[in-house]
Design a protein around this motif. Structure first.
Motif, PDB file in Angstrom:
ATOM      1  N   HIS A   1      28.332 -16.464  -5.678  1.00 38.57           N
ATOM      2  CA  HIS A   1      29.476 -17.388  -5.679  1.00 38.57           C
ATOM      3  C   HIS A   1      29.454 -18.293  -4.445  1.00 38.57           C
TER       4      HIS A   1
ATOM      5  N   VAL B   1      29.840 -13.207 -13.115  1.00 40.72           N
ATOM      6  CA  VAL B   1      30.229 -14.380 -12.340  1.00 40.72           C
ATOM      7  C   VAL B   1      31.590 -14.898 -12.801  1.00 40.72           C
ATOM      8  N   ASP B   2      32.226 -15.624 -11.894  1.00 41.38           N
ATOM      9  CA  ASP B   2      33.570 -16.137 -12.132  1.00 41.38           C
ATOM     10  C   ASP B   2      33.467 -17.550 -12.718  1.00 41.38           C
TER      11      ASP B   2
ATOM     12  N   VAL C   1      34.689 -21.020 -11.107  1.00 42.05           N
ATOM     13  CA  VAL C   1      34.026 -21.751 -10.015  1.00 42.05           C
ATOM     14  C   VAL C   1      33.496 -23.091 -10.519  1.00 42.05           C
TER      15      VAL C   1
ATOM     16  N   SER D   1      29.179 -11.822  -5.014  1.00 44.52           N
ATOM     17  CA  SER D   1      29.908 -12.655  -4.043  1.00 44.52           C
ATOM     18  C   SER D   1      28.970 -13.648  -3.373  1.00 44.52           C
TER      19      SER D   1
ATOM     20  N   TRP E   1      26.804 -20.910  -4.816  1.00 45.92           N
ATOM     21  CA  TRP E   1      27.213 -21.872  -5.841  1.00 45.92           C
ATOM     22  C   TRP E   1      28.248 -22.838  -5.257  1.00 45.92           C
ATOM     23  N   ARG E   2      29.215 -22.294  -4.547  1.00 48.08           N
ATOM     24  CA  ARG E   2      30.254 -23.162  -3.964  1.00 48.08           C
ATOM     25  C   ARG E   2      29.669 -24.079  -2.892  1.00 48.08           C
TER      26      ARG E   2
END
Lengths: 525, 340
Positions: free
Chosen positions: B160, B190-191, B194, B157, B163-164
């Motif tokens: 993420h 990881v998602d 994104v 998390s 990264w965002r």
């Protein structure tokens, strides 16, 4: 504490200056005024007077973590930061604190000073339990007073200036001297500066860079004032409203340690601030700096030490004249006024202006600087204003070449901070009757790759361990540079040197090629 | 008993841990006849031996390290082989794809060599299997109580979020991770919604081997084929930090995914923006639990923080000794690439 711990983490997690300033500004704008004042207080490196011995704190952390002392020691060696080690060893956090920084400092931290150890322990441990890991770390940093977070004072000044709508120089000045971190102070800081906000307030010191490149590049010698560079305690002497204050460059009020200069203050006109160097001085020349250290170490200054090691202020600049800030006047003007107001035969010695007709002549004089017990020259542009902080262009230090000797690496121990877990702190030996005796410690001068190589060498060549100190096979030779040298009964080699550092790794030399005690004794003056 | 025939099952010689009864080495650092390899990281799998034995899941990655010609025998986890006078089997170590503990048995006496291991779950490899044994040879890369890993899902998390946040600032996110194991573990977690994910060649080669074995990773593109970086995640080996390779990404933030990031100093001296604490090694509680579950009479401790772990175990009634295995770079030094 939440916002403050997050500020700490955010400052710590970027290497970009602009991001750091933006983060600071965001925090300062959002924080309650008293929190902002405390944050600035800590960020510029001020600290509460010692609250409790670090040793105690470690004991409690060890007991809480349920580990033996020796294991705490191992952990500290790996982490290289006391507050961080304690935070990492605590049980995982169950909660986090929403209380403001002011509460944690004024209601929880400062009262620790006035209670007994048992109460302190209970309070510290209960504080740990109320916090998450990041908060514990910040709080431990506040207690131990090692609050450094990778922002320079200058960045803090920039951020505050942005919030206050003024210049970093003005903020730097307002944050000098004595002030209490309160909401009231914060409001004042952001408002127009009130006159005489603090009677003792010094000016931010103007600092010089070492000369880069050739001295001829500075142009016409006639545009420069040349002075000897003395090695003393940089200080401002302030005379305002019948009172004298002496501030060291480390922003410490040291008035009480220099009765000679207090007496000097009484001779000065009202509203005077002089910048200079405090030096132990006899018969028109400086005593070795070691003499000063003898004196600084004492709580009580008896007549004997005062007679043996008298001090003077070698004054070189005038920052306030008749109660007015004159820093924006040219140096030539400030110097002329300083000369006029200097009381004759007092503890104020005007820094001599060196007369020379050419740079070559100065270069020759510089060869004899050591005999004059100075470190070289200060070169200051006659037209220059007195600037804030370390700046290029107007003031340069042109130091004499350092002494240098070749010495052998004999002990190493792990560094701290960003050098944690790496062997970066070294002790060097020189030959004395066929044996290597410890001569100097040095920590700086190698690049990262060299540090890595020495670190690997230490790991492979440790012959004995004394706690964190590893004795290594005497094999690596380094050229050490240092500024001063003097006899010292407290050192193994009988010699103490000032500012030793590694100038070069002498891959071309074997340990037996290193210098001997006799060559070094010959450097003593 | 550990010593029922007078000769210990394993001994340390100049080439590594040697089993005379079975005539093989485990993770030798020299060139030997037969090498049993716990996993394909460079300090455990050295090219140059005549024959290798490894777990089936690890065959492809080991092949990539030791060359196309050398015979590699691959065995399923738990399958028993007889080598000379001993029975040998490989069991999941949970470190990276195909990593194994080596179990050796001779007449009821059992030794287990852990290799590198972790107890936490990892979607890219079989979970660590606790084994009972008389002598347990354990690693100790993170053998100090300051090393305690947060839950991997929290770390993901945080990655993420980083990264965002970089996307908002139109910056690329360069995430350094060991190209074998750690990189794939991250890519499996990881998602990909994104943003786009790019990889360094060394990571992409390993991705390919993982995917061939059915491990599902987020879709990735070799960085050589990319051109727009803002908003992208780039996964690369730590050795790329500060090199010309890195500069192509323009404005970017850097992070390192490693257990060493638990210590601020190790992150700061590399001038990294962020450190994500995620390791393929056991943390301190993990090491202690693994040791306890073996119920071993004696524990040999190799690489990492040998001395503190040995002393701790001894003070808690567990016979233990430090073994100067040659796992270079993993000795006492937090060199990031070493254990990770």
């Amino acid at each position: 504490m939440k916002d403050f711990a997050e500020l700490y983490a955010a400052l710590d997690r970027t290497t970009r200056t602009n991001d750091k300033v933006a983060t600071l500004i965001r925090y300062l704008k959002a924080a309650p005024p008293e929190d902002a004042a405390w944050a600035v207080h800590f960020l510029i490196g001020r600290r509460p007077k010692r609250l409790l011995p670090s040793r105690r704190l470690a004991e409690w952390a060890v007991e809480e973590a349920g580990i033996p002392d020796w294991l705490f020691g191992e952990c500290y060696q790996a982490v290289g930061d006391f507050a961080e080690t304690m935070a990492l060893l605590q049980a995982p956090a169950a909660t986090s604190s929403d209380r403001p920084l002011r509460y944690w400092v004024e209601d929880r931290l400062l009262p620790l000073r006035d209670v007994d150890d048992q109460t302190r322990r209970a309070r510290v441990v209960s504080a740990w339990r109320e916090m998450d890991e990041g908060q514990r770390f910040a709080w431990n940093k506040l207690i131990t007073g090692e609050f450094r977070v990778g922002v320079s004072q200058r960045l803090v000044f920039r951020a505050v200036a942005e919030v206050a709508g003024t210049t970093p120089e003005a903020v730097a000045h307002r944050l000098m001297g004595e002030w209490q971190p309160t909401a009231e102070f914060w409001r004042q800081l952001l408002a127009e500066d009130a006159p005489n906000a603090d009677l003792s307030r010094p000016y931010p010191f103007c600092l010089a860079y070492p000369l880069e490149g050739s001295v001829e590049a500075l142009g016409d010698l006639g545009a420069w004032q040349v002075e000897w560079k003395y090695d003393g305690i940089r200080a401002q002497l302030i005379r305002r409203q019948w009172q004298t204050f002496i501030w060291s460059r480390g922003e410490e009020l040291v008035t009480g340690r220099f009765p000679e200069l207090q007496a000097l203050g009484a001779l000065l006109p009202e509203g005077t601030v002089i910048d200079g160097e405090i030096l132990p001085w006899k018969q028109g020349e400086p005593l070795p700096f070691g003499q000063m250290q003898r004196r600084i170490g004492r709580k009580v200054l008896g007549p004997k030490i005062l007679a043996e090691v008298p001090v003077v202020l070698v004054g070189f600049d005038l920052l306030e004249f008749q109660g007015e800030d004159v820093r924006s006047r040219p140096l030539a003007w400030r110097r002329a006024e300083l000369e006029k107001l200097a009381p004759p035969a007092s503890a104020l010695v005007l820094s001599p202006v060196v007369e020379a007709t050419s740079w070559e002549e100065l270069a020759r004089l510089r060869q004899h600087a050591r005999a004059r017990k100075v470190e070289g020259f200060m070169l200051k542009r006659l037209e220059s204003v007195y600037r804030v902080g370390r700046r290029r262009g107007d003031w340069w230090k042109w130091k004499i070449e350092p002494y240098s000797v070749d010495a052998v690496l004999i002990y190493a121990q792990p560094g701290t901070g960003r050098r944690a877990g790496l062997f970066t702190d070294y002790t060097f030996g020189i030959w004395d009757n066929g044996k290597l005796v410890p001569f100097a410690k040095a920590y700086s001068g190698l690049d990262d790759e060299e540090i890595r190589q020495v670190d690997a060498f230490v790991r492979r060549n440790t012959i004995e361990k004394f706690g964190p100190v590893h004795a290594v096979k005497p094999e690596l030779v380094f050229e050490l540079a240092f500024e001063g040298i003097q006899a010292s009964p407290r050192h193994h080699s009988g010699i103490a040197v000032r500012f030793p550092r590694m100038a070069r790794w002498r891959h071309d030399k074997k340990p037996e090629d290193a210098d001997t005690i006799d060559t070094i004794r010959a450097l003593l003056w | 008993m550990a010593n029922n025939r007078g000769v210990p099952l394993l001994e340390l010689d100049p080439n590594g841990l040697y089993c005379a009864a079975g005539d093989f080495y485990i993770d030798p650092w020299g060139s030997v006849g037969r090498a049993v390899v716990t996993h394909a990281h460079s300090d455990h799998a050295t090219p140059g031996s005549q024959a290798y034995l490894t777990a089936r899941d690890g065959e492809a990655v080991l092949r990539a390290r030791v060359g196309p010609e050398v015979p590699i025998q691959a065995t399923a986890y738990g399958e028993e082989l007889t080598m000379g006078g001993v029975r040998i089997s490989l069991h999941p170590a949970g470190h990276v794809l195909g990593s194994a503990q080596v179990r050796i048995e001779r007449g009821g006496e059992v030794w287990v060599v852990s290799g590198d291991y972790k107890l936490a779950s990892d979607p890219t490899c079989a979970p660590f299997e606790p084994l009972r044994c008389h002598v347990f040879v354990t690693e100790s890369t993170f053998g100090l109580p300051i090393f305690r890993w947060p839950d991997a899902s929290q770390v993901i998390s945080a990655i993420h979020a980083w990264w965002r946040a970089n996307q908002q600032l139109r910056r690329a996110s360069v995430l350094f991770a060991h190209p074998l194991g750690k990189a794939q573990r991250l890519l499996a977690c990881v998602d990909p919604s994104v943003g786009p994910i790019y990889t360094h060649g060394a990571v992409e080669r390993m991705n390919h081997l993982y995917r061939e074995q059915g491990i599902v990773l987020a879709p990735t593109t070799h960085a050589a084929a990319g051109s727009r970086w803002d908003g992208a995640l780039i996964v690369a080996p730590p050795s790329c930090h500060g090199t010309a390779w890195e500069r192509r990404f323009g404005e970017f933030s850097t992070a390192f995914a490693s257990g060493w990031m638990r210590i601020r100093g190790t992150r700061r001296r590399r001038s990294l923006d962020r450190g994500f604490v995620i390791s393929d090694h056991a943390d301190w509680p993990g090491l202690l639990r693994a040791v306890e579950e073996t119920r071993a009479d004696c524990v040999w401790v190799t690489h990492g923080y040998r001395a503190p772990l040995v002393r701790w175990l001894a003070e808690h009634g567990q016979k233990a000794l430090a073994v100067e295995a040659h796992f270079e770079g993993e000795r006492d030094e937090p060199v990031e690439e070493a254990g990770e």
